[in-house]
Motif scaffolding. Structure first.
Motif, PDB file in Angstrom:
ATOM      1  N   ILE A 282       0.866  -1.188   0.000  1.00 38.47           N
ATOM      2  CA  ILE A 282       0.000   0.000   0.000  1.00 38.47           C
ATOM      3  C   ILE A 282       0.897   1.230   0.000  1.00 38.47           C
ATOM      4  O   ILE A 282       1.709   1.398   0.908  1.00 38.47           O
ATOM      5  CB  ILE A 282      -0.912  -0.003   1.243  1.00 38.47           C
ATOM      6  N   ARG A 283       0.793   1.998  -1.027  1.00 38.25           N
ATOM      7  CA  ARG A 283       1.564   3.243  -1.045  1.00 38.25           C
ATOM      8  C   ARG A 283       0.935   4.217  -2.027  1.00 38.25           C
ATOM      9  O   ARG A 283       0.176   3.833  -2.903  1.00 38.25           O
ATOM     10  CB  ARG A 283       3.046   2.987  -1.361  1.00 38.25           C
ATOM     11  N   LYS A 284       1.281   5.471  -1.849  1.00 39.55           N
ATOM     12  CA  LYS A 284       0.682   6.534  -2.655  1.00 39.55           C
ATOM     13  C   LYS A 284       1.805   7.224  -3.419  1.00 39.55           C
ATOM     14  O   LYS A 284       2.818   7.593  -2.811  1.00 39.55           O
ATOM     15  CB  LYS A 284       0.020   7.513  -1.689  1.00 39.55           C
ATOM     16  N   THR A 285       1.661   7.366  -4.733  1.00 39.89           N
ATOM     17  CA  THR A 285       2.680   8.085  -5.498  1.00 39.89           C
ATOM     18  C   THR A 285       2.040   9.277  -6.200  1.00 39.89           C
ATOM     19  O   THR A 285       0.892   9.206  -6.632  1.00 39.89           O
ATOM     20  CB  THR A 285       3.334   7.187  -6.566  1.00 39.89           C
ATOM     21  N   GLU A 286       2.791  10.337  -6.305  1.00 41.58           N
ATOM     22  CA  GLU A 286       2.297  11.543  -6.978  1.00 41.58           C
ATOM     23  C   GLU A 286       3.464  12.237  -7.656  1.00 41.58           C
ATOM     24  O   GLU A 286       4.599  12.136  -7.187  1.00 41.58           O
ATOM     25  CB  GLU A 286       1.775  12.577  -5.968  1.00 41.58           C
ATOM     26  N   PHE A 287       3.178  12.953  -8.730  1.00 44.11           N
ATOM     27  CA  PHE A 287       4.140  13.924  -9.255  1.00 44.11           C
ATOM     28  C   PHE A 287       3.545  15.301  -9.066  1.00 44.11           C
ATOM     29  O   PHE A 287       2.386  15.530  -9.413  1.00 44.11           O
ATOM     30  CB  PHE A 287       4.401  13.682 -10.739  1.00 44.11           C
ATOM     31  N   LYS A 288       4.327  16.203  -8.489  1.00 44.08           N
ATOM     32  CA  LYS A 288       3.811  17.552  -8.286  1.00 44.08           C
ATOM     33  C   LYS A 288       4.646  18.535  -9.092  1.00 44.08           C
ATOM     34  O   LYS A 288       5.880  18.398  -9.164  1.00 44.08           O
ATOM     35  CB  LYS A 288       3.901  17.934  -6.801  1.00 44.08           C
TER      36      LYS A 288
ATOM     37  N   VAL B  97       5.035  11.684 -17.868  1.00 41.71           N
ATOM     38  CA  VAL B  97       6.234  12.118 -17.137  1.00 41.71           C
ATOM     39  C   VAL B  97       7.417  12.133 -18.113  1.00 41.71           C
ATOM     40  O   VAL B  97       7.834  11.088 -18.601  1.00 41.71           O
ATOM     41  CB  VAL B  97       6.556  11.152 -15.973  1.00 41.71           C
ATOM     42  N   PRO B  98       7.943  13.321 -18.430  1.00 41.31           N
ATOM     43  CA  PRO B  98       9.050  13.366 -19.374  1.00 41.31           C
ATOM     44  C   PRO B  98      10.365  12.898 -18.747  1.00 41.31           C
ATOM     45  O   PRO B  98      10.758  13.371 -17.681  1.00 41.31           O
ATOM     46  CB  PRO B  98       9.133  14.844 -19.771  1.00 41.31           C
ATOM     47  N   GLY B  99      11.025  11.953 -19.417  1.00 37.83           N
ATOM     48  CA  GLY B  99      12.312  11.445 -18.952  1.00 37.83           C
ATOM     49  C   GLY B  99      13.421  11.975 -19.855  1.00 37.83           C
ATOM     50  O   GLY B  99      13.315  11.916 -21.076  1.00 37.83           O
TER      51      GLY B  99
ATOM     52  N   LYS C 273       9.050  25.221 -21.139  1.00 43.01           N
ATOM     53  CA  LYS C 273       8.204  24.904 -22.299  1.00 43.01           C
ATOM     54  C   LYS C 273       7.170  23.813 -22.063  1.00 43.01           C
ATOM     55  O   LYS C 273       6.163  23.767 -22.756  1.00 43.01           O
ATOM     56  CB  LYS C 273       9.100  24.458 -23.465  1.00 43.01           C
ATOM     57  N   LEU C 274       7.443  22.902 -21.128  1.00 49.43           N
ATOM     58  CA  LEU C 274       6.564  21.739 -20.982  1.00 49.43           C
ATOM     59  C   LEU C 274       5.425  21.999 -20.002  1.00 49.43           C
ATOM     60  O   LEU C 274       5.617  22.694 -19.002  1.00 49.43           O
ATOM     61  CB  LEU C 274       7.367  20.513 -20.520  1.00 49.43           C
ATOM     62  N   PRO C 275       4.274  21.410 -20.275  1.00 51.61           N
ATOM     63  CA  PRO C 275       3.136  21.642 -19.386  1.00 51.61           C
ATOM     64  C   PRO C 275       3.248  20.917 -18.038  1.00 51.61           C
ATOM     65  O   PRO C 275       2.608  21.319 -17.082  1.00 51.61           O
ATOM     66  CB  PRO C 275       1.954  21.079 -20.187  1.00 51.61           C
ATOM     67  N   GLN C 276       4.047  19.858 -17.973  1.00 47.51           N
ATOM     68  CA  GLN C 276       4.021  19.022 -16.757  1.00 47.51           C
ATOM     69  C   GLN C 276       4.571  19.739 -15.524  1.00 47.51           C
ATOM     70  O   GLN C 276       4.057  19.555 -14.418  1.00 47.51           O
ATOM     71  CB  GLN C 276       4.842  17.735 -16.963  1.00 47.51           C
ATOM     72  N   GLY C 277       5.675  20.477 -15.707  1.00 46.21           N
ATOM     73  CA  GLY C 277       6.257  21.179 -14.552  1.00 46.21           C
ATOM     74  C   GLY C 277       7.137  20.288 -13.707  1.00 46.21           C
ATOM     75  O   GLY C 277       7.551  20.659 -12.613  1.00 46.21           O
ATOM     76  N   PHE C 278       7.442  19.100 -14.178  1.00 47.73           N
ATOM     77  CA  PHE C 278       8.404  18.235 -13.496  1.00 47.73           C
ATOM     78  C   PHE C 278       9.066  17.362 -14.553  1.00 47.73           C
ATOM     79  O   PHE C 278       8.541  17.212 -15.669  1.00 47.73           O
ATOM     80  CB  PHE C 278       7.733  17.346 -12.432  1.00 47.73           C
ATOM     81  N   LEU C 279      10.205  16.837 -14.242  1.00 51.24           N
ATOM     82  CA  LEU C 279      10.907  15.941 -15.147  1.00 51.24           C
ATOM     83  C   LEU C 279      11.924  15.166 -14.318  1.00 51.24           C
ATOM     84  O   LEU C 279      12.060  15.399 -13.119  1.00 51.24           O
ATOM     85  CB  LEU C 279      11.610  16.720 -16.272  1.00 51.24           C
ATOM     86  N   TYR C 280      12.623  14.243 -14.943  1.00 48.17           N
ATOM     87  CA  TYR C 280      13.670  13.517 -14.222  1.00 48.17           C
ATOM     88  C   TYR C 280      14.706  13.005 -15.229  1.00 48.17           C
ATOM     89  O   TYR C 280      14.437  12.976 -16.441  1.00 48.17           O
ATOM     90  CB  TYR C 280      13.082  12.347 -13.415  1.00 48.17           C
TER      91      TYR C 280
ATOM     92  N   TYR D  39      12.203  20.832  -9.299  1.00 47.54           N
ATOM     93  CA  TYR D  39      11.217  20.097 -10.103  1.00 47.54           C
ATOM     94  C   TYR D  39      11.818  18.856 -10.755  1.00 47.54           C
ATOM     95  O   TYR D  39      11.103  18.035 -11.311  1.00 47.54           O
ATOM     96  CB  TYR D  39      10.624  21.020 -11.180  1.00 47.54           C
ATOM     97  N   SER D  40      13.147  18.709 -10.743  1.00 47.69           N
ATOM     98  CA  SER D  40      13.728  17.483 -11.305  1.00 47.69           C
ATOM     99  C   SER D  40      13.713  16.423 -10.205  1.00 47.69           C
ATOM    100  O   SER D  40      14.117  16.656  -9.074  1.00 47.69           O
ATOM    101  CB  SER D  40      15.138  17.728 -11.852  1.00 47.69           C
ATOM    102  N   ALA D  41      13.190  15.257 -10.596  1.00 54.07           N
ATOM    103  CA  ALA D  41      12.862  14.249  -9.578  1.00 54.07           C
ATOM    104  C   ALA D  41      13.996  13.270  -9.326  1.00 54.07           C
ATOM    105  O   ALA D  41      13.776  12.235  -8.711  1.00 54.07           O
ATOM    106  CB  ALA D  41      11.600  13.512  -9.999  1.00 54.07           C
TER     107      ALA D  41
END
Ligand code: GAL
Length: 813
Positions: free
Chosen positions: A302-308, A480-482, A496-503, A560-562
């Motif tokens: 049981i775990r919760k994952t999110e990208f913010k 999720v852009p890699g 430029k990207l709509p996501q606001g996060f990357l890794y 924002y880089s994960a």
């Protein structure tokens, strides 16, 4: 914010009641591994599918089996005259070791016989292959049952119509590996497990159970279970569910009448994370007209994952950075044949590094690997492909994409979506379709397949053609852009990207050979040395990549880089960049660990960043530079202490402190002007208050004198497949490692086990792994001992000419 609340589960078949005392009712599903007594031959045999075919002259093997790892190495094996465009090459060259210089190509046949156990008499019989490399065609009793091109997919065939009950049945598998089909060593043959599964005709479908936890609080988790039955029209069925903790205590139960879905409420859930990998077991029972007809166990967490936006990845409401590695699937000297103890050892070593995440580049992995990641606590990105419609390799996956991609993606997700370790699905790596202005449509196609099979996880891909991908909607379409090797473009992408996060889906690709140092020390790309080795000062990289420090400097200013997935955790067979067109060279230089699983200096650099809770203090290079007296030998220290003082034979070389002068001074302590004289180098580390708190010393070793053996595990299980990895060090009379020793080591195993293989981590070595001898490389090698089914002691004796030999005793029970 994109939120994923979920729980994750995997289904295990009930193998036999005696293994699962909890399930004290009848044997409902019988699953056996087809491991022993296979016959194998390379070559094509048109009548080998027939029952009457005489295979007596063929080799007897056990499965999992990798036919190519036994060599011999040859520069003509899969020789490729090619230009690797993704490496920015502009002209064709002669690539020798790209796929490991091992004979994986060609056709091979496997044959075995089996009898089918009975469950109820009205049975469904299935053959499940965890993966066959590659283009396999399956025959039962002379009839073709089906085929599967992609070597990394699990697949199953219902063979009920092909079997003869109560008699011996013949299973034949034809494998066809095309040359120029891979960019690394793919292995060859039935390299993963084969299961024979017998169930009642009305059953709980294999891969048909899907558990999620859509609501999680400190007090309770909602556990949603969806169950698929083999017969969708069956009436009057009841599903009974029990959730057990690791001790087998039932925590919550429920049942549903003629319904395939249920919500259970689990009180006080313990959340799964890399630090606390808590697993639960769901037991599902199927009753038809009140008769117990099937039962299944499904492990879940049981775990919760999110990208913010702005802060990247969150696990259980905690911001987590990926301290990850990419891994190819080979197990070094063991090749690709699945072995749980070898995989476990890799993960134990990665834990020591402080690694918390793995990207299974560039393909689905063996199911056992994911079980280990669940149990030991790793965040996993499971990847599908290295090619879509546009190819990299003449005989690569692009030949199959249109017809097979949906099946391959679906099989991966349905098999693996219950693993709590998996946090994202990756649909591809550096696919040339990034340049295609329609490429984003393929993302939509694949992403939809993923979301349909698993609505709880986000989808990613590793991109290298960032300029195109930012322009043509490719990067923007991904959940999720890699980014592969593009830290400098994080800033532009973020705008430029709509996501606001990357890794960083792939980072560094720094190259080094354990214990090898070249002078003068300089930073640079695509550097070749006459010995076909890369320098361990960790300053050499590829024209598309960086040293670790350059990636970190950007990560440290972009919340924002994960995080990152370093290319790679371990050296692997094939892709010997920067020596792809130099011979001999047959394995990679990218690993943090070498091919034997021995840490390179880089291990300490990453560990000092990734494992803040433990202190790391490491000095390089070694201090045996006979003939270089009076010359400059720079000394580096990899540490998470802020400063340290170096002493050469007791004389201070000054204090170095981490500073923002450049990316290297930020993460390493370096004394660039040190004059070599034999004796010792010693660092004294200081804490934030300038207090001396730790020391590390490297001494000039005398001549090789004796051998030192250290086993990773001394207690083995007598199951015929458990392994102990014994590190052999050539040492002087005082026990100091002789860092340049190359003595030829001879191995002899007696007692309740056997010699399995050895490896020294030297990418240029052509000695065969399975032969009982191996030269030391930079003073070390690893010998692998395998248990038999007998209980008792196992002795490994290692000797080398002119040195005192050594024996280590292991026990197997
Ligand atoms: C990447 C690629 C990897 C590997 C790596 C070596 O571009 O995705 O598979 O080839 O380069 O640096």
């Amino acid at each position: 914010m994109i939120t994923l609340k979920k729980s994750i589960f995997r289904t295990i078949l009930v193998i036999s009641v005696s293994f699962f005392p909890l399930l004290s009712s009848a044997q409902l599903t019988k699953s056996v591994l087809l491991e022993n007594g296979w016959k194998f031959s390379k070559g094509d045999f048109p009548s080998a599918a027939q029952i009457s075919f005489n295979d007596r002259a063929w080799q007897t093997v056990t499965v999992p089996h990798d036919w190519a790892i036994y060599g011999p190495f040859d520069e003509n094996n899969d020789l490729q005259i090619t230009k690797i465009t993704q490496n920015n090459e502009t002209k064709e060259t002669r690539k020798t070791g790209r796929t490991g210089a091992l004979p994986y190509m060609g056709i091979g046949w496997y044959r075995t016989t089996f009898t089918v156990p009975t469950v109820s008499g009205n049975d469904e019989v299935t053959l499940m292959f965890d993966g066959v490399m590659s283009n396999s065609t399956i025959y039962v009793n002379g009839k073709e049952v089906g085929n599967w091109p992609y070597g990394y997919s699990s697949f199953q065939f219902n063979i009920s119509a092909y079997i003869i009950k109560g008699k011996s049945n013949t299973l034949s598998v034809r494998v066809d590996n095309k040359p120029e089909s891979s960019r690394w060593y793919p292995g060859a043959g039935i390299y993963r497990n084969v299961h024979l599964i017998v169930k009642n005709k009305t059953n709980l479908k294999t891969w048909g159970t899907f558990v999620t936890t859509p609501e999680i609080s400190a007090n309770a988790a909602k556990v949603n279970v969806k169950t698929k039955l083999s017969d969708s029209l069956v009436k009057g069925f009841k599903l009974v569910y029990n959730v057990l903790d690791s001790k087998g205590t039932t925590l919550v139960s429920g049942s549903a009448l003629s319904k395939n879905e249920i919500d259970l409420k689990l009180q006080n859930p313990k959340l799964w994370s890399p630090e606390t990998p808590t697993l639960y077991t769901l037991v599902t029972k199927l009753y038809v007209n009140n008769v117990l007809t099937d039962q299944q166990q499904t492990k879940f967490g049981i775990r919760k994952t999110e990208f913010k936006r702005e802060t990247g990845f969150w696990l259980n409401d905690k911001n987590v950075k990926f301290k990850g590695v990419c891994l190819h699937h080979d197990l070094g000297p063991l090749g690709t044949a699945v072995n749980v103890s070898a995989m476990r050892r890799q993960l134990v070593l990665l834990k020591d590094l402080g690694c918390n995440a793995i990207r299974t580049s560039h393909n689905p992995v063996a199911p056992e690997f994911l079980d280990l990641c669940d149990e030991m606590g790793f965040l996993v990105i499971e990847e599908t492909f290295d090619e879509w419609k546009r190819g990299k390799m003449k005989n690569g996956y692009h030949n199959f994409f249109d017809k097979w991609a949906e099946k391959d993606v679906t099989n991966m997700i349905e098999r693996d979506r219950n693993h709590p370790s998996i946090i994202m699905w990756s649909i591809g790596n550096e696919v040339p379709d990034q340049d295609n202005k329609e490429g984003y449509k393929i993302i939509t196609y694949l992403q939809n397949i993923c979301h349909k099979a698993d609505p709880t996880r986000l989808v990613t891909a590793g991109m290298d053609r960032i300029n195109s991908a930012l322009k043509n909607n490719f990067a923007a379409t991904l959940d999720v852009p890699g980014f592969n090797y593009k830290p400098k473009q994080y800033f532009e992408a973020y705008k430029k990207l709509p996501q606001g996060f990357l890794y960083g889906s792939e980072t560094a690709s720094t190259v080094s050979s354990r214990g090898v140092y070249h002078f003068p020390v300089k930073m640079g790309k695509d550097i070749h040395h006459p010995d076909n080795q890369s320098s361990s000062y960790d300053l050499e990289f590829c024209n598309w990549s960086q040293v670790p420090d350059d990636e970190w400097a950007v990560q440290d200013t972009t919340a924002y880089s994960a995080g990152e997935f370093v290319w790679t955790g371990f050296d692997y067979l094939g892709e010997p960049t920067p020596y792809d067109d130099y011979w001999p060279s047959r394995s990679s230089y990218f690993g943090i660990y070498d091919l034997a699983g021995l840490p390179k200096d880089r291990f300490y650099l990453y560990r000092s960043r990734w494992k803040p809770e433990e202190k790391t203090l490491h000095l390089l290079p070694h201090w045996n530079w006979e003939g270089k007296e009076g010359q400059n030998i720079p000394v580096f220290c990899y540490t998470n202490y802020p400063s340290a003082e170096l002493f050469v034979n007791g004389k201070s070389m000054g204090v170095q402190k981490k500073s923002n002068l450049n990316n290297q001074t930020r993460y390493r302590l370096m004394w660039n002007d040190v004059i070599y004289q034999k004796g010792s180098i010693k660092v004294v580390a200081y804490d934030e208050n300038g207090k001396a708190v730790a020391t590390e010393e490297v001494k000039t070793a005398g001549p090789p004198h004796h051998l030192k053996l250290t086993a990773d595990r001394k207690q083995l299980t007598a199951n015929g497949k458990d392994l102990s990895f014994v590190t052999v060090s050539v040492v002087d009379k005082d026990g100091n490692l002789c860092p340049t020793a190359t003595d030829n080591l001879m191995f002899k195993v007696t007692g309740a086990g056997k010699y399995r293989a050895a490896c020294n981590g030297d990418a240029t070595s052509l000695q065969l792994f399975h032969q009982p001898e191996m030269k030391a490389f930079s003073g070390m090698a690893v010998a692998i001992v395998e248990s038999s089914k007998l209980k008792g002691n196992i002795n490994l004796q290692v000797s080398a000419k002119g040195l005192t030999s050594a024996i280590i005793t292991l026990n197997s029970k």
